[in-house]
Design a protein around this motif. Structure first.
Motif, short mmCIF file in Angstrom:
data_model
loop_
_atom_site.label_atom_id
_atom_site.label_comp_id
_atom_site.label_asym_id
_atom_site.label_seq_id
_atom_site.Cartn_x
_atom_site.Cartn_y
_atom_site.Cartn_z
N GLY A 24 1.27 -1.61 0.34
CA GLY A 24 0.36 -0.27 -0.14
C GLY A 24 0.51 1.58 -0.07
N GLN A 25 1.91 0.92 0.53
CA GLN A 25 2.39 2.41 0.02
C GLN A 25 4.45 2.41 0.21
OE1 GLN A 25 3.45 1.97 5.24
NE2 GLN A 25 2.10 3.46 4.68
N THR A 26 4.92 3.05 -0.80
CA THR A 26 6.30 2.91 -1.14
C THR A 26 7.00 3.80 -0.01
OG1 THR A 26 6.72 5.05 -1.84
CG2 THR A 26 6.63 3.44 -3.55
N ILE A 27 8.66 3.59 -0.14
CA ILE A 27 9.62 3.70 1.53
C ILE A 27 9.63 5.17 1.26
CG2 ILE A 27 11.60 4.40 1.50
CD1 ILE A 27 12.44 1.93 -0.01
N GLY A 28 9.05 6.01 0.49
CA GLY A 28 8.82 7.78 0.77
C GLY A 28 7.08 7.50 1.33
N MET A 29 6.31 6.61 0.76
CA MET A 29 5.51 6.94 1.98
C MET A 29 5.30 6.44 2.73
SD MET A 29 2.94 5.44 -1.39
CE MET A 29 1.44 6.95 -1.76
N LYS A 30 5.78 5.76 3.72
CA LYS A 30 5.62 5.55 5.06
C LYS A 30 6.60 6.34 5.46
CE LYS A 30 5.97 1.09 5.10
NZ LYS A 30 7.20 -0.76 5.58
N ALA A 31 7.13 7.16 4.80
CA ALA A 31 7.95 7.85 5.70
C ALA A 31 6.95 9.26 5.95
CB ALA A 31 9.02 8.17 4.83
N TRP A 32 6.19 9.34 5.42
CA TRP A 32 5.42 10.76 5.44
C TRP A 32 3.69 9.80 5.97
CZ3 TRP A 32 6.35 15.69 5.28
CH2 TRP A 32 7.32 15.90 4.51
N GLY A 33 3.49 8.68 5.85
CA GLY A 33 2.76 7.71 7.00
C GLY A 33 1.23 8.26 5.21
N PHE A 34 1.85 7.89 4.15
CA PHE A 34 0.64 7.79 3.27
C PHE A 34 0.54 6.18 3.34
CE2 PHE A 34 2.14 12.07 1.60
CZ PHE A 34 1.45 12.73 3.03
N LYS A 35 -0.54 6.07 2.62
CA LYS A 35 -1.39 4.90 2.61
C LYS A 35 -1.98 4.59 1.70
CE LYS A 35 -1.88 -0.23 4.03
NZ LYS A 35 -2.01 -0.93 4.57
N LEU A 36 -1.90 3.96 0.34
CA LEU A 36 -2.75 4.31 -0.40
C LEU A 36 -4.48 3.30 -0.78
CD1 LEU A 36 -1.28 4.43 -4.06
CD2 LEU A 36 -2.85 6.59 -3.02
N ILE A 37 -5.26 3.46 -0.83
CA ILE A 37 -6.15 3.01 -0.59
C ILE A 37 -7.44 2.94 -2.01
CG2 ILE A 37 -6.05 1.76 1.49
CD1 ILE A 37 -8.51 3.66 2.58
N ASN A 38 -8.12 1.93 -2.38
CA ASN A 38 -9.51 2.65 -3.53
C ASN A 38 -10.50 3.04 -2.43
OD1 ASN A 38 -10.40 -0.16 -3.19
ND2 ASN A 38 -10.25 -0.98 -4.24
N GLY A 39 -11.52 3.15 -2.60
CA GLY A 39 -12.79 4.05 -2.64
C GLY A 39 -13.50 2.91 -1.59
N SER A 40 -13.33 1.79 -1.41
CA SER A 40 -13.63 0.85 -0.34
C SER A 40 -12.75 0.11 0.51
CB SER A 40 -14.16 -0.81 -0.99
OG SER A 40 -14.10 -0.80 -2.62
N ASN A 41 -12.58 0.99 0.95
CA ASN A 41 -10.68 0.40 0.95
C ASN A 41 -10.58 -0.96 1.22
OD1 ASN A 41 -11.28 2.69 2.79
ND2 ASN A 41 -12.51 2.04 4.51
N GLU A 42 -9.81 -1.03 0.55
CA GLU A 42 -9.06 -2.14 -0.32
C GLU A 42 -7.75 -1.40 -1.17
OE1 GLU A 42 -11.51 -3.91 -2.99
OE2 GLU A 42 -12.83 -4.68 -1.44
N GLN A 43 -7.56 -2.40 -0.86
CA GLN A 43 -6.00 -2.41 -2.50
C GLN A 43 -6.60 -2.06 -3.22
OE1 GLN A 43 -2.28 -3.63 -1.71
NE2 GLN A 43 -2.93 -4.25 0.42
N PRO A 44 -5.69 -0.92 -4.13
CA PRO A 44 -5.58 -0.48 -5.82
C PRO A 44 -5.49 -1.45 -6.20
CG PRO A 44 -4.22 0.99 -4.66
CD PRO A 44 -4.11 -0.24 -2.94
N SER A 45 -6.21 -1.77 -7.46
CA SER A 45 -6.39 -2.87 -8.64
C SER A 45 -5.38 -2.68 -9.50
CB SER A 45 -7.50 -2.73 -8.93
OG SER A 45 -7.95 -1.42 -9.98
N TYR A 46 -4.86 -3.38 -10.17
CA TYR A 46 -3.64 -3.12 -11.02
C TYR A 46 -3.75 -2.72 -11.59
CZ TYR A 46 -3.15 -8.44 -9.43
OH TYR A 46 -2.73 -9.37 -8.65
#
Length: 70
Positions: A24-46
């Motif tokens: 759900g996140q890259t190293i840079g996103m982890k440092a800032w505390g960001f996490k990508l999810i879609n509208g249904s709180n699931e992992q983004p699709s391909y």
């Protein structure tokens, strides 16, 4: 050369893809505390991940043009 540039491009895609898809996140996103999810709180699709990656290039192009003219 062309093969080297394409290999760097594919390596960056696979890093981004697997980081977002399985964590759900890259190293840079982890440092800032960001996490990508879609509208249904699931992992983004391909497809969503690929669209975000492709959309990154116009953003970089616009920023390069802007800062060259500033």
């Amino acid at each position: 050369s062309l093969w080297y540039q394409l290999s760097l491009l594919s390596l960056s895609f696979f890093y981004y893809f697997f980081s977002i898809r399985f964590g759900g996140q890259t190293i840079g996103m982890k440092a800032w505390g960001f996490k990508l999810i879609n509208g249904s709180n699931e992992q983004p699709s391909y497809k969503q991940i690929a669209i975000r990656y492709v959309g990154f290039f116009p953003a970089i192009l616009v920023s390069v043009i802007y800062f060259e003219w500033s």
